[in-house]
Each structure stands twice: as C-alpha cells, then as structure tokens.
Design a protein around this motif. Structure first.
Motif, PDB file in Angstrom:
ATOM      1  N   MET A   1      12.667  13.706   8.330  1.00 31.53           N
ATOM      2  CA  MET A   1      13.151  14.075   9.659  1.00 31.53           C
ATOM      3  C   MET A   1      12.096  13.804  10.727  1.00 31.53           C
ATOM      4  N   MET A   2      10.821  13.899  10.365  1.00 31.03           N
ATOM      5  CA  MET A   2       9.747  13.623  11.329  1.00 31.03           C
ATOM      6  C   MET A   2       9.359  12.153  11.336  1.00 31.03           C
ATOM      7  N   PHE A   3       9.533  11.460  10.231  1.00 39.98           N
ATOM      8  CA  PHE A   3       9.127  10.060  10.091  1.00 39.98           C
ATOM      9  C   PHE A   3      10.381   9.183  10.098  1.00 39.98           C
ATOM     10  N   ALA A   4      11.283   9.473  11.013  1.00 40.81           N
ATOM     11  CA  ALA A   4      12.622   8.888  11.000  1.00 40.81           C
ATOM     12  C   ALA A   4      12.623   7.478  11.566  1.00 40.81           C
ATOM     13  N   ASP A   5      12.467   6.506  10.703  1.00 39.02           N
ATOM     14  CA  ASP A   5      12.571   5.101  11.074  1.00 39.02           C
ATOM     15  C   ASP A   5      12.931   4.334   9.804  1.00 39.02           C
ATOM     16  N   ALA A   6      14.075   3.633   9.856  1.00 38.93           N
ATOM     17  CA  ALA A   6      14.542   2.954   8.647  1.00 38.93           C
ATOM     18  C   ALA A   6      13.570   1.876   8.189  1.00 38.93           C
ATOM     19  N   GLY A   7      12.919   1.181   9.124  1.00 38.80           N
ATOM     20  CA  GLY A   7      11.961   0.150   8.744  1.00 38.80           C
ATOM     21  C   GLY A   7      10.722   0.724   8.106  1.00 38.80           C
ATOM     22  N   HIS A   8      10.158   1.765   8.716  1.00 35.20           N
ATOM     23  CA  HIS A   8       8.972   2.407   8.146  1.00 35.20           C
ATOM     24  C   HIS A   8       9.298   3.056   6.808  1.00 35.20           C
ATOM     25  N   GLY A   9      10.488   3.657   6.718  1.00 38.61           N
ATOM     26  CA  GLY A   9      10.894   4.254   5.448  1.00 38.61           C
ATOM     27  C   GLY A   9      11.042   3.226   4.351  1.00 38.61           C
ATOM     28  N   ALA A  10      11.551   2.038   4.703  1.00 44.33           N
ATOM     29  CA  ALA A  10      11.693   0.974   3.703  1.00 44.33           C
ATOM     30  C   ALA A  10      10.327   0.523   3.186  1.00 44.33           C
ATOM     31  N   LEU A  11       9.330   0.487   4.076  1.00 42.58           N
ATOM     32  CA  LEU A  11       7.981   0.129   3.640  1.00 42.58           C
ATOM     33  C   LEU A  11       7.432   1.172   2.664  1.00 42.58           C
ATOM     34  N   LEU A  12       7.660   2.457   2.971  1.00 39.57           N
ATOM     35  CA  LEU A  12       7.230   3.516   2.058  1.00 39.57           C
ATOM     36  C   LEU A  12       7.917   3.377   0.707  1.00 39.57           C
ATOM     37  N   LEU A  13       9.218   3.151   0.738  1.00 36.65           N
ATOM     38  CA  LEU A  13       9.974   3.031  -0.513  1.00 36.65           C
ATOM     39  C   LEU A  13       9.493   1.835  -1.320  1.00 36.65           C
ATOM     40  N   ALA A  14       9.229   0.711  -0.646  1.00 40.70           N
ATOM     41  CA  ALA A  14       8.728  -0.471  -1.349  1.00 40.70           C
ATOM     42  C   ALA A  14       7.365  -0.196  -1.967  1.00 40.70           C
ATOM     43  N   GLY A  15       6.486   0.492  -1.225  1.00 36.62           N
ATOM     44  CA  GLY A  15       5.180   0.836  -1.775  1.00 36.62           C
ATOM     45  C   GLY A  15       5.299   1.743  -2.987  1.00 36.62           C
ATOM     46  N   ALA A  16       6.258   2.688  -2.934  1.00 33.19           N
ATOM     47  CA  ALA A  16       6.460   3.578  -4.076  1.00 33.19           C
ATOM     48  C   ALA A  16       6.918   2.813  -5.309  1.00 33.19           C
ATOM     49  N   LEU A  17       7.810   1.859  -5.121  1.00 32.58           N
ATOM     50  CA  LEU A  17       8.298   1.077  -6.252  1.00 32.58           C
ATOM     51  C   LEU A  17       7.201   0.194  -6.843  1.00 32.58           C
ATOM     52  N   VAL A  18       6.328  -0.314  -5.988  1.00 33.92           N
ATOM     53  CA  VAL A  18       5.192  -1.086  -6.487  1.00 33.92           C
ATOM     54  C   VAL A  18       4.279  -0.195  -7.329  1.00 33.92           C
ATOM     55  N   LEU A  19       4.013   1.020  -6.832  1.00 35.44           N
ATOM     56  CA  LEU A  19       3.179   1.953  -7.596  1.00 35.44           C
ATOM     57  C   LEU A  19       3.807   2.290  -8.941  1.00 35.44           C
ATOM     58  N   ARG A  20       5.124   2.392  -8.960  1.00 36.38           N
ATOM     59  CA  ARG A  20       5.813   2.791 -10.191  1.00 36.38           C
ATOM     60  C   ARG A  20       5.898   1.666 -11.206  1.00 36.38           C
ATOM     61  N   TRP A  21       6.207   0.454 -10.733  1.00 35.52           N
ATOM     62  CA  TRP A  21       6.515  -0.615 -11.673  1.00 35.52           C
ATOM     63  C   TRP A  21       5.440  -1.687 -11.782  1.00 35.52           C
ATOM     64  N   ARG A  22       4.753  -2.006 -10.684  1.00 30.86           N
ATOM     65  CA  ARG A  22       3.773  -3.086 -10.707  1.00 30.86           C
ATOM     66  C   ARG A  22       2.456  -2.658 -10.070  1.00 30.86           C
ATOM     67  N   PRO A  23       1.838  -1.606 -10.554  1.00 33.23           N
ATOM     68  CA  PRO A  23       0.602  -1.159  -9.903  1.00 33.23           C
ATOM     69  C   PRO A  23      -0.577  -2.085 -10.198  1.00 33.23           C
ATOM     70  N   MET A  24      -1.353  -2.383  -9.176  1.00 35.68           N
ATOM     71  CA  MET A  24      -2.608  -3.090  -9.379  1.00 35.68           C
ATOM     72  C   MET A  24      -3.612  -2.111  -9.988  1.00 35.68           C
ATOM     73  N   PRO A  25      -4.684  -2.617 -10.605  1.00 36.07           N
ATOM     74  CA  PRO A  25      -5.652  -1.707 -11.228  1.00 36.07           C
ATOM     75  C   PRO A  25      -6.166  -0.630 -10.276  1.00 36.07           C
ATOM     76  N   TRP A  26      -6.400  -0.991  -9.008  1.00 31.14           N
ATOM     77  CA  TRP A  26      -6.929  -0.004  -8.068  1.00 31.14           C
ATOM     78  C   TRP A  26      -5.852   0.946  -7.551  1.00 31.14           C
ATOM     79  N   MET A  27      -4.595   0.685  -7.903  1.00 34.71           N
ATOM     80  CA  MET A  27      -3.496   1.547  -7.462  1.00 34.71           C
ATOM     81  C   MET A  27      -3.126   2.609  -8.486  1.00 34.71           C
ATOM     82  N   ARG A  28      -3.612   2.478  -9.703  1.00 33.35           N
ATOM     83  CA  ARG A  28      -3.105   3.330 -10.775  1.00 33.35           C
ATOM     84  C   ARG A  28      -3.380   4.813 -10.547  1.00 33.35           C
ATOM     85  N   ALA A  29      -4.440   5.108  -9.828  1.00 29.87           N
ATOM     86  CA  ALA A  29      -4.735   6.519  -9.555  1.00 29.87           C
ATOM     87  C   ALA A  29      -3.645   7.147  -8.689  1.00 29.87           C
ATOM     88  N   GLY A  30      -2.966   6.328  -7.882  1.00 32.55           N
ATOM     89  CA  GLY A  30      -1.920   6.854  -7.019  1.00 32.55           C
ATOM     90  C   GLY A  30      -0.541   6.811  -7.621  1.00 32.55           C
TER      91      GLY A  30
END
Length: 470
Positions: A191-220
């Motif tokens: 509700m505070m971060f209400a922007d479909a474009g910014h939200g899509a970037l967050l969602l894409a980053g989450a999917l990268v962390l879940r399925w294709r994390p780089m070595p330096w991303m694994r902690a997150g």
C-alpha cells in the motif's frame, strides 16, 4: 492437518535420556550428533563437579581464547593423543560431553539427563540411542514449566518466522502468528510502495533469489518470499492507483489517484488499520485463553477487555459518521463494559489497595489513549503511498518536459526517467519496509504478545567424519 501445524509451535515432549553409567558418554555423543535434544542445565555438585573437567582444563591450557568448533569421536577419548595430533576440536567436544556427564543424575548405576525433544523427532532419537545402550523415557510436563518454542519449519510460516523472532520468542502456548504477520506486512508494504513497475522489479528479484541465485546472493535467499509478496502487493496497489513507473497513463486507474483523492486514501488506510487491529485483538484473545483460560482472556487489556474498547471506538466513529443514535448507544455500552473489565484486570495485576487502584487508573488511561493513537498511526499507509506517487509524478513530469525538447534533451529524459525511478525505488523501498515493520511491531504485535517464550536451542556437536589415526 498442515494448516493447523503452521499455526502452532512444534509440539515438545519432556524426556529423560537414560543409560548405564558406563554408557553415558556413548549416549551423549549420539544425542549431540543428532542435535534434537535441549538438555536442562543442572547445577554442579557440591564438589564443583562439571566446572573443571579434565578435557576442559586441557582445553583452557591449549586454547585460552575462544575454542574452535567442537567435534566428537565415537572412539574412547584419548586427550594426550588428540593433543599431539592438534585435534583441539575433539578436546573441545569432549569437554562439552564431560560437562553434561557431570550434570547427570545417577542412582544405582543408572544415569539420566532431562530435557526437551520435538515430539515428531522422538522415535528417531530413541532408535539411535538404543544402538549404544541408551533409552529415551517420555516424562510428564512439570507444572508451571514452559516448554521451549520451535516454530514450524514448513511452508510460508518458516519463511516469515524471522519477522516474529526478531520481535520476541513466541510463548509455547500461543498461536504461531508468522504466516498472518507476513501477510499483513506485505499488504502494508504494498500500500505504501504502490507502483506496478517497481513491484514487478521486486517480484523479479525475488524469483531470481529463489531459482537462480548468484553466489553472492545466497545469503538473501531466505527473504525471497518477503520480496515476492511485497512485489505482488505493490503490483496490485499500483494497478488500483494507476501507477506504472509513475503516472505514465499506461495503466488505467482502477480505484483512485492518490494525488487527486488524498482524503479517500487516508480513510482507506485507517480502515485497513482497523481491520488489522481487530485481527490482532482476536489473536491476542486466543493467546490469553491458551495461556491462562477464560479469566485471563476476559480481563487482559490485550484480550476481550481491550477488544471491547476497540469495538466501542469503531461503533462510536460509525455512529457519528452515519448519524445513528442507536450505534452511538451501543458504543457507550461497550465502552463501559470494556473499561470496567480492563480496570478490574489491571487492578488485580497491580495487587489492589490505594496505590494499586491509582496505578490501574493510569494504565487504563494509557490504554485508551494508545488505542486511538495506534489506529491513527495507520494513516502513514496513505502518507507514504502519497509520497511515492508524488515522487513518481515529479520524475514523470521532468521526463516528459525534457522529451518534448527533442535532440539531446531526449537523452536527458531517458537518463532522468531511469535514475529518478532508481532513486524512488531505493528510497521508498527502504521507507516502506521500515514503516511496515514499525506498524507490525508497535501496533499489532503489542496486542498479540503479552509475554515471551523460551527459544528451543538443541545441543548439537557433530561426530567427525575424519579418521583419527591411532
């Protein structure tokens, strides 16, 4: 059922690890490697047994600072040989086993140590200890003793658990609020971060962390579900507000424009806060009942007494807005009942007497004031959503102004759009994350929790897989 398991801490069983005295070390080695037992810390004997065991004294001489990560050997201990081989880790592990052995209760050649085990892991532990002459004896839960808490390790509850654990350890009797707390958090963030474009970037980053994390991303990787939920909710609210990297008019406004309807947005945010507070009071009432029965649930400010005052406030606001005298009368009755019940509970907790009555009165006044301020605090959902929309509008107006100039101004427009959205994304993402966490902790968790539990900390020292030469 899985959904019920997700809403409660893992069931704990009180147990005793028993064995003949000459087999205690083998039993403790296997239990330590299994890592599912939290043993009680018994006080040392009158002769100081357990404070300075042979392995502990040797470890202090060889490693006066922080000892290395301990390890255990299934072979009989030989401290001299381990010292010659430089196996300080084995000496440290043996020191831990000797300390536990010294804390065992021994009668007629049988030794036992008492602790807690997750009930679903009890059979595996019993089978393993039986191979070395040990036994796991289930015990009744002592009266007045709270078992340690281990939250569910399955599904979304596991991923959202850090949100709760950073605030407090859930009492063993309480409902595990991890799942509902995580859902409330991502809704407030969106509700505070209400922007479909910014939200899509967050969602894409989450999917990268879940399925294709780089070595330096694994902690997150453990926070990917937070990011995915926050991104999805941001997309939903962005679509409702018609925001896609600002007011670009790419998306139609499905509900309202924050810049044009700030009052409606403010009312909606307070309404969302009311729903979340009602849920917190409901969960708090259930927890008070599980902790102490109906009496505690009825009189606690975070139980039915506080919930009744909250309903009275909602009824009063609704009656004033609708011009309904009947609703106002209901609000008065609820307020009187809630105030009387809450005061009785506070008076009993203070111990009674003149000083207790004054203390209860002050706490009751504070309860009423905080109730109103906590509800109004949810106006920040609108305030920061409006800020996000305003920053997006500034960036978009600057972009379109440069674009219309043609030539090199077009390059400037592209740079401004990219950099402006990057700054807005980073700044508003940080602000929305902090503010959602603040609302979660101060407005919601303060009603869900009335005490703190004891975290489950199993004793774990692994058996080394390396051969120790003779």
């Amino acid at each position: 059922m899985r959904w019920r398991e997700a809403l409660e801490p893992v069931v704990m069983q009180r147990v005793a690890l028993a064995a003949c005295s000459d087999a205690v070390r083998d039993v403790l080695v296997q239990a330590a490697d299994e890592g599912t037992v939290q043993l009680d810390d018994a006080p040392p004997g009158p002769d100081g047994a357990g404070l300075a065991t042979p392995a502990a004294r040797r470890l202090g001489r060889l490693q006066p600072g922080a000892p290395p990560s301990p390890a255990l050997s299934t072979h009989p201990p030989d401290l001299d040989r381990w010292e010659r081989l430089g196996r300080i880790d084995l000496i440290a592990g043996e020191a831990a086993v000797e300390q536990r052995t010294a804390q065992a209760f021994t009668r007629s050649g049988v030794s036992a140590l008492v602790g807690w085990v997750p009930a679903d892991r009890l059979p595996a532990l019993a089978d393993r200890l039986a191979t070395c002459g040990g036994a796991v004896v289930p015990l009744a839960r002592p009266r007045g003793v709270q078992p340690p808490t281990l939250l569910s390790e399955r599904g979304a509850s596991r991923d959202f658990a850090p949100l709760v654990e950073t605030y407090a350890t859930v009492p063993y009797a309480d409902v595990n609020p991890s799942l509902v707390a995580g859902l409330a958090y991502v809704v407030m963030f969106g509700m505070m971060f209400a922007d479909a474009g910014h939200g899509a970037l967050l969602l894409a980053g989450a999917l990268v962390l879940r399925w294709r994390p780089m070595p330096w991303m694994r902690a997150g990787r453990q926070v990917w579900l937070f990011l995915a939920g926050a991104g999805l909710c941001s997309i939903v609210f962005g679509a409702l507000y018609g925001e896609l990297f600002g007011p670009t008019d790419v998306l139609p406004t499905l509900w309202l424009d924050p810049m044009e309807s700030p009052v409606e947005l403010l009312a909606a945010s307070v309404g969302v806060g009311g729903v979340l507070l009602a849920g917190a009071y409901a969960l708090g009432t259930v927890n008070r009942y599980r902790e102490g029965g109906w009496r505690r649930a009825a009189y606690a400010p975070t139980g039915l007494a506080g919930a009744t005052l909250f309903l009275a406030m909602v009824a009063a606001v609704g009656g004033a807005y609708l011009g309904s005298g009947a609703l106002v009368a209901v609000a008065v009755v609820l307020a009187v009942a809630g105030l009387a019940t809450a005061y009785a509970g506070l008076l009993a907790r203070s111990g009674g007497g003149g000083a207790g009555a004054a203390e209860a009165g002050v706490e009751l006044f504070d309860l009423v004031v905080r109730l109103g301020s906590n509800l109004v605090s949810f106006a920040r959902l609108a305030a920061f959503g409006l800020t996000h929309a305003a920053l997006g509008a500034v960036v978009w107006e600057g972009t379109t102004g440069l674009w219309s100039g043609g030539g090199l101004a077009v390059v400037g427009a592209v740079v401004l759009f990219v950099v402006g959205n990057a700054v807005t994304f980073a700044l508003e993402g940080l602000v929305a994350g902090i503010q959602a966490l603040r609302l979660e902790y101060y407005e919601l968790f303060s009603r869900v929790f009335d005490s703190e539990g004891v975290p489950f900390r199993p004793w774990h020292v692994p058996i080394t897989t390396e051969e120790v030469p003779c």
